[in-house]
Scaffold this motif. Sequence first.
Motif, short mmCIF file in Angstrom:
data_model
loop_
_atom_site.label_atom_id
_atom_site.label_comp_id
_atom_site.label_asym_id
_atom_site.label_seq_id
_atom_site.Cartn_x
_atom_site.Cartn_y
_atom_site.Cartn_z
N LYS A 128 35.70 45.35 29.47
CA LYS A 128 35.18 45.13 28.11
C LYS A 128 36.21 44.66 27.08
O LYS A 128 35.89 43.86 26.22
N SER B 211 41.83 39.40 36.35
CA SER B 211 41.12 38.16 36.67
C SER B 211 41.47 37.11 35.62
O SER B 211 42.03 37.41 34.57
N THR C 253 44.04 29.98 41.10
CA THR C 253 44.88 29.29 40.13
C THR C 253 45.90 30.24 39.51
O THR C 253 46.54 29.92 38.52
N SER D 73 33.94 40.59 39.38
CA SER D 73 32.73 40.26 40.13
C SER D 73 33.03 39.83 41.57
O SER D 73 32.26 40.11 42.47
N GLN E 167 37.04 31.92 43.51
CA GLN E 167 38.41 31.58 43.07
C GLN E 167 39.28 32.82 42.96
O GLN E 167 40.49 32.76 43.12
N HIS E 168 38.66 33.94 42.62
CA HIS E 168 39.44 35.17 42.54
C HIS E 168 39.79 35.65 43.95
O HIS E 168 40.94 35.97 44.25
N ASN F 178 32.57 48.66 40.84
CA ASN F 178 31.76 47.77 40.01
C ASN F 178 30.44 48.47 39.73
O ASN F 178 29.90 49.15 40.58
#
Lengths: 321, 245
Positions: free
Chosen positions: A210, A232, A250, A265, A269-270, A284
Motif C-alpha cells: 500500500k 517489485s 529489468t 502478484s 517480468q517479476h 498474498n
Amino acid sequence: MSVLVYVENTEGQFKKSAFEVVSYAKAIADQLNTNLVALSIGQVANEQLSNLGGYGAQKVLNCNGIQSFDSQAYAAVIAEAATKESAEVVVMANSFSGKGLSPRVAVKLKAGLASGAVELPQINGGQLSVKKTAYSGKAFAMLALNTQVKVIALNPNAFQVKENSTAATIENFQASSATSRIKVKEVVRASDKISLPEAELVVSAGRGMKGPENWHLVEDLAQALGAATACSKPVSDAGWRPHEEHVGQTGIAVSPNLYIAVGISGAIQHLAGVSSSKTIVAINKDPEAPFFKVADYGIVGDAMEVLPKLTEAVKAYKAQS
Amino acid sequence: MKILVCISNVPDTTTKITFTNDNTEFNTAGVQFILNPYDEIALSRAIDLCEGGKGTVTVINVGDSSTEPTIRKALAIGADDAVRINAMPQDAYFVAYQIAEYAKTQQFDLILTGRESIDHNGAQVPAMIAELLDIPSVSIVKKLDFDGKTATLSREIEGGKEVVEVDAPFVASCAEGVAEWKIPNMRGIMSARTKPLQVIEAAATEQLSKINQYQTPAPRSAVKMIEADDVKGLVDLLHSEAKVI
Ligand SMILES: Cc1cc2nc3c(=O)[nH]c(=O)nc-3n(C[C@H](O)[C@H](O)[C@H](O)COP(=O)(O)OP(=O)(O)OC[C@H]3O[C@@H](n4cnc5c(N)ncnc54)[C@H](O)[C@@H]3O)c2cc1C
Ligand SMILES: Nc1ncnc2c1ncn2[C@@H]1O[C@H](COP(=O)(O)O)[C@@H](O)[C@H]1O
C-alpha cells in the motif's frame, strides 16, 4: 598449465562469494588435473590471503599496486597473471564489478567467455561447455568455448563453498601495464545492508504493501531473518523504495535459498528475476495470485496482519535454536 | 559532443520463452521484439545530454533487416541518425567487434549501452567494446553527468554505490535511474521515417563462443498452502523441510 581465479575483496576482506568462486575454480582445476592459482588485487592482509588456501588455492598472487577499481587496469593485471601462469581457464565472480571485468579479460586473452555460469563445466577434450542463464532467468544456455583460454564468470549463490585445506604460498605480483584512468570520488556502502545479488535470504514486497509507511513490517521480518530486502518494479518506480532493490527482468536477478514475496502478484517480468530461488514463499490476499503457481509455500492473507506474526514466529524460532 | 548508443532488439518482456529444433534455436513464432529496456534508458540520457543543439546522438545495432522497426523506434524517441551493421549477431565478441570497428571511423565522446540485453544477459558487449578501443568503461551506471570533457558517474557496487570521474572517451553501460523513459511523440514518429539509417556490411572476425543448446528450468513442485494463523507452521517447514533457515 593452471586455473587462475580472480578473487574480489570488499575493503580488504573476502566474503562468502569469494570462497564460492575459489571452490568452483578448485573443482575445475581438479577436473583438468591442474593447479589452482588465486589472484587478489588491492590491499589485503596476508592472513586473509592465506585463507584462500582453505578452499584449494595452491598459490596466491598478491597485486597491491592499484587502489581503486578500474576495470581496464584490473583486466590488464588479470590477463598478465593468466599469461604468466599459463592459465587454461580464468574464473571470477559475475558480480557488479565482475561484469565490467570478465569481458575485458576475455578480449585481452582472445578467450571465449561464459558469464552467468550456474554449474561446473563439462569438459570434452579442449572444449568446455558451460551452463549459463539466458533470457533473464527464463532459460539456460549450454555455451561451448573452443578457444585456447576460457573465461568463466560464476553467478552468486550458484555454487556451494567447499573447504579444501591447502597450504597456499603467497607471492607478490606487480603487473607492468596497469594504469588507472578512473578516479573514485566517493564510495557509499551501507555496512549493515546485505548485498541483494549475494543474499541467501530475501524478503521482497510489492504494491500490496500500500505505501512506504508500511515498509517497517517488511524490514522487521528481514531483520529477524538476517535477510536482504527487495521490491517489485512499480514500488521502486513510485519511489517507495530505491531502484537498487528492484528485482525482476529489468532489475536485479536473484537466486537466494529463500525468497519471500509479500503482496507481489507474480507478473512474468517479476518472476524472471526470482524464479531460480531455491525456496519461494508467497504471501498474498488473493488466492488466485499467479505467484502461488511458482511458490513452494503459500499463505493467503493480509500482509499487514501476516507479517508481524511471521516476524514474531521467526524471532521465537531464533531464540530457541 | 557526439554520442553513440548501442541498441539491441530483444523479445518483449512478456514473452514465454520456448525453443525449436531440438532446443537449439529460440522460437520466434508469435514473439514481439522490442528495444532492450536498458538501451532505451541509455538513449534517453544521451538525448538529454545533447538537448538544445549541444550534440548529436547516433544509434547502432548489429542485426539483420528485421531489427529496423526497433531502430526506427530509437529515431522516433530522438536519436539523430542510425547505423545498422548487417549481420546476425554470433556472440558478444562479434557484436562488440563490429561496433568498435565502426566507432574507430568516428570520434565519439561517449559510447552508451544498456547494462545487459534481456535475452543474452551477458553484460559483455560494453566492456568488450571498451577493451577493443582501449578506453575506460564503467558498468551499471545509475547517474551520468558530462561537461563535454569529464564525466561524473554513479555506479552500482556490491551493497552500495561508487561515484567516479573519468575523461571522455569511454563506454558506460546504463541502468535504471540514469534517465526518465521518453515516450516518442507524433513529431518524433513522423521524422523518424526520414532520418538517415546507414547499413554497413559486417567486418570479418572470429566467433569465440557458441550456444549449442538451450534448456528451460525444471517445473517447480506444487505449492503447499499454510493457514494465515499458522505462521509458526511455516517457520517449522522452512527449517525442517526446506532447510533454508
Ligand atoms: C517492460 C517491462 C518490464 C518490467 N520489469 C519488471 C521487473 O523487472 N520487475 C517487476 O517486479 N516488475 C516488472 N514489470 C512490471 C510487472 O509487469 C508488474 O506490473 C509488477 O511486477 C507488479 O508489481 P506488484 O506485484 O508489486 O503489483 P500488483 O500487480 O499491483 O500486485 C499487488 C499484489 O498485492 C496483493 N495485495 C494487495 N493488497 C494486499 C494485502 N493487504 N496483503 C497481501 N497482498 C495484497 C494483490 O492481490 C496483488 O497480487 C515490468 C513491466 C514491463 C512492461
Ligand atoms: N546486436 C547488438 N547491436 C547493438 N548493440 C548491442 C547488441 N547486443 C547488445 N548490445 C548492447 O550491449 C548491451 C549489453 O548486451 P549483452 O552483452 O548482450 O548483455 C546492450 O544493452 C546493448 O546496449
